[in-house]
Design a protein around this motif. Structure first.
Motif, PDB file in Angstrom:
ATOM      1  N   TYR A 129       0.886  -1.067   0.032  1.00 63.91           N
ATOM      2  CA  TYR A 129       0.089  -0.068   0.022  1.00 63.91           C
ATOM      3  C   TYR A 129       0.893   1.323  -0.035  1.00 63.91           C
ATOM      4  O   TYR A 129       0.372   2.439   0.361  1.00 63.91           O
ATOM      5  CB  TYR A 129      -0.977  -0.018   1.129  1.00 63.91           C
ATOM      6  N   TYR A 130       1.915   1.235  -0.598  1.00 59.58           N
ATOM      7  CA  TYR A 130       2.870   2.415  -0.833  1.00 59.58           C
ATOM      8  C   TYR A 130       2.290   3.176  -1.785  1.00 59.58           C
ATOM      9  O   TYR A 130       1.418   2.433  -2.506  1.00 59.58           O
ATOM     10  CB  TYR A 130       4.292   2.103  -1.125  1.00 59.58           C
ATOM     11  N   TRP A 131       2.532   4.313  -1.998  1.00 63.42           N
ATOM     12  CA  TRP A 131       2.529   5.235  -3.353  1.00 63.42           C
ATOM     13  C   TRP A 131       2.608   4.557  -4.457  1.00 63.42           C
ATOM     14  O   TRP A 131       3.719   4.028  -4.703  1.00 63.42           O
ATOM     15  CB  TRP A 131       2.892   6.595  -3.123  1.00 63.42           C
ATOM     16  N   ALA A 132       1.567   4.113  -5.097  1.00 67.36           N
ATOM     17  CA  ALA A 132       1.674   3.636  -6.259  1.00 67.36           C
ATOM     18  C   ALA A 132       2.219   4.554  -7.574  1.00 67.36           C
ATOM     19  O   ALA A 132       1.462   5.525  -7.791  1.00 67.36           O
ATOM     20  CB  ALA A 132       0.330   2.696  -6.881  1.00 67.36           C
ATOM     21  N   PRO A 133       2.959   4.150  -8.369  1.00 65.96           N
ATOM     22  CA  PRO A 133       3.419   4.844  -9.615  1.00 65.96           C
ATOM     23  C   PRO A 133       2.218   5.163 -10.358  1.00 65.96           C
ATOM     24  O   PRO A 133       2.058   6.248 -10.982  1.00 65.96           O
ATOM     25  CB  PRO A 133       4.354   3.974 -10.316  1.00 65.96           C
ATOM     26  N   GLY A 134       1.205   4.405 -10.499  1.00 67.46           N
ATOM     27  CA  GLY A 134      -0.092   4.545 -11.310  1.00 67.46           C
ATOM     28  C   GLY A 134      -0.809   5.828 -10.646  1.00 67.46           C
ATOM     29  O   GLY A 134      -1.681   6.292 -11.384  1.00 67.46           O
ATOM     30  N   TYR A 135      -0.336   5.936  -9.559  1.00 65.11           N
ATOM     31  CA  TYR A 135      -1.204   7.442  -8.751  1.00 65.11           C
ATOM     32  C   TYR A 135      -0.996   8.569  -9.870  1.00 65.11           C
ATOM     33  O   TYR A 135      -1.841   9.394  -9.841  1.00 65.11           O
ATOM     34  CB  TYR A 135      -0.964   7.426  -7.544  1.00 65.11           C
ATOM     35  N   TRP A 136       0.298   8.489 -10.093  1.00 66.65           N
ATOM     36  CA  TRP A 136       0.768   9.656 -10.877  1.00 66.65           C
ATOM     37  C   TRP A 136       0.778   9.723 -12.250  1.00 66.65           C
ATOM     38  O   TRP A 136       0.821  10.685 -13.154  1.00 66.65           O
ATOM     39  CB  TRP A 136       2.266  10.049 -10.439  1.00 66.65           C
ATOM     40  N   GLY A 137       0.371   8.495 -12.957  1.00 66.83           N
ATOM     41  CA  GLY A 137       0.714   8.429 -14.292  1.00 66.83           C
ATOM     42  C   GLY A 137       1.015   7.138 -14.644  1.00 66.83           C
ATOM     43  O   GLY A 137       0.826   5.981 -14.044  1.00 66.83           O
ATOM     44  N   ASN A 138       1.209   6.787 -16.184  1.00 64.77           N
ATOM     45  CA  ASN A 138       1.593   5.488 -16.722  1.00 64.77           C
ATOM     46  C   ASN A 138       2.872   5.268 -16.728  1.00 64.77           C
ATOM     47  O   ASN A 138       3.650   5.091 -17.420  1.00 64.77           O
ATOM     48  CB  ASN A 138       1.119   5.737 -18.310  1.00 64.77           C
ATOM     49  N   TRP A 139       3.287   5.033 -15.305  1.00 64.74           N
ATOM     50  CA  TRP A 139       4.829   4.554 -15.001  1.00 64.74           C
ATOM     51  C   TRP A 139       4.763   3.263 -14.623  1.00 64.74           C
ATOM     52  O   TRP A 139       3.626   2.675 -13.944  1.00 64.74           O
ATOM     53  CB  TRP A 139       5.502   5.363 -14.232  1.00 64.74           C
TER      54      TRP A 139
END
Length: 214
Positions: A129-139
């Protein structure tokens, strides 16, 4: 290329000054004070950054089996300090992360301990449940343009700035261009804990003078 800065609170620095006659000052008393570590990508021109996005909560990293966010008045006070320092540096906060140049994510380590090294900087792959890269975009993951060596212990606060202007092509990872690790925040006094946290966040920006548009 990397620049790293490590600072202790003023009281701890005074203790070192008093021991200046030693070849290598003792750091045994520093465990009583908080610690502020900062690092950044020296290839990034922070003066070219104009806008940022800051979520309205702090992610809690602990032993829970579900995502937890810290959103109470104390959390908002911490987030306000971050926003105030970013604004004072000349950056503009946006409500839409898809339009922002950079994103800021804050995480609080409540109970667990992790150690990070250059060969395995992304310990959070083991924490679902760490910050997911997908939260910010398509990484597809995270990328540090510099090496990292430190441990996250209970009572630590993490501040990370991610480059939302980075290439989002398939297989690319999201660069973390600035980060700060703040440790030693916990005492038996909750009011003091918050005071120390706010002071440490201020210190993280103070020792990062490159975070400016000027």
């Amino acid at each position: 290329m990397i620049v790293k800065i490590l600072r202790y609170s003023a009281l701890a620095l005074t203790a070192i000054a008093c021991c200046s006659c030693q070849k290598e000052p003792s750091t045994s008393d520093l465990r009583k004070e908080y610690l502020v570590y900062t690092a950044h990508d020296t290839a990034t021109d922070f003066q070219q950054i104009e806008t940022y996005y800051l979520p309205d909560s702090i992610l809690v990293i602990g032993n829970s089996d579900r995502t937890e966010y810290w959103k109470d008045d104390d959390a908002q006070e911490i987030l306000s300090v971050v926003a105030d320092r970013m604004n004072a540096a000349g950056y503009t906060r946006l409500d839409d992360r898809t339009l922002s140049d950079v994103g800021l994510q804050l995480s609080y380590v409540r109970r667990v301990t992790y150690f990070v090294g250059y060969d395995n900087p992304c310990w959070w792959w083991y924490y679902p449940y760490y910050w997911a890269p997908g939260y910010w975009g398509n990484w597809t993951g995270w990328h540090y343009p510099y090496s990292v060596y430190y441990g996250y212990t209970a009572g630590s606060l993490l501040l990370e700035m991610v480059d939302l202007e980075a290439d989002q092509q398939s297989g690319k990872k999201l660069p973390v261009i600035w980060d700060s690790f703040i440790g030693g925040l916990l005492t038996s006094d909750e009011a003091l804990n918050l005071e120390r946290t706010l002071d440490a966040v201020e210190q993280a920006f103070t020792q990062s003078p490159y975070l400016t548009t000027k």
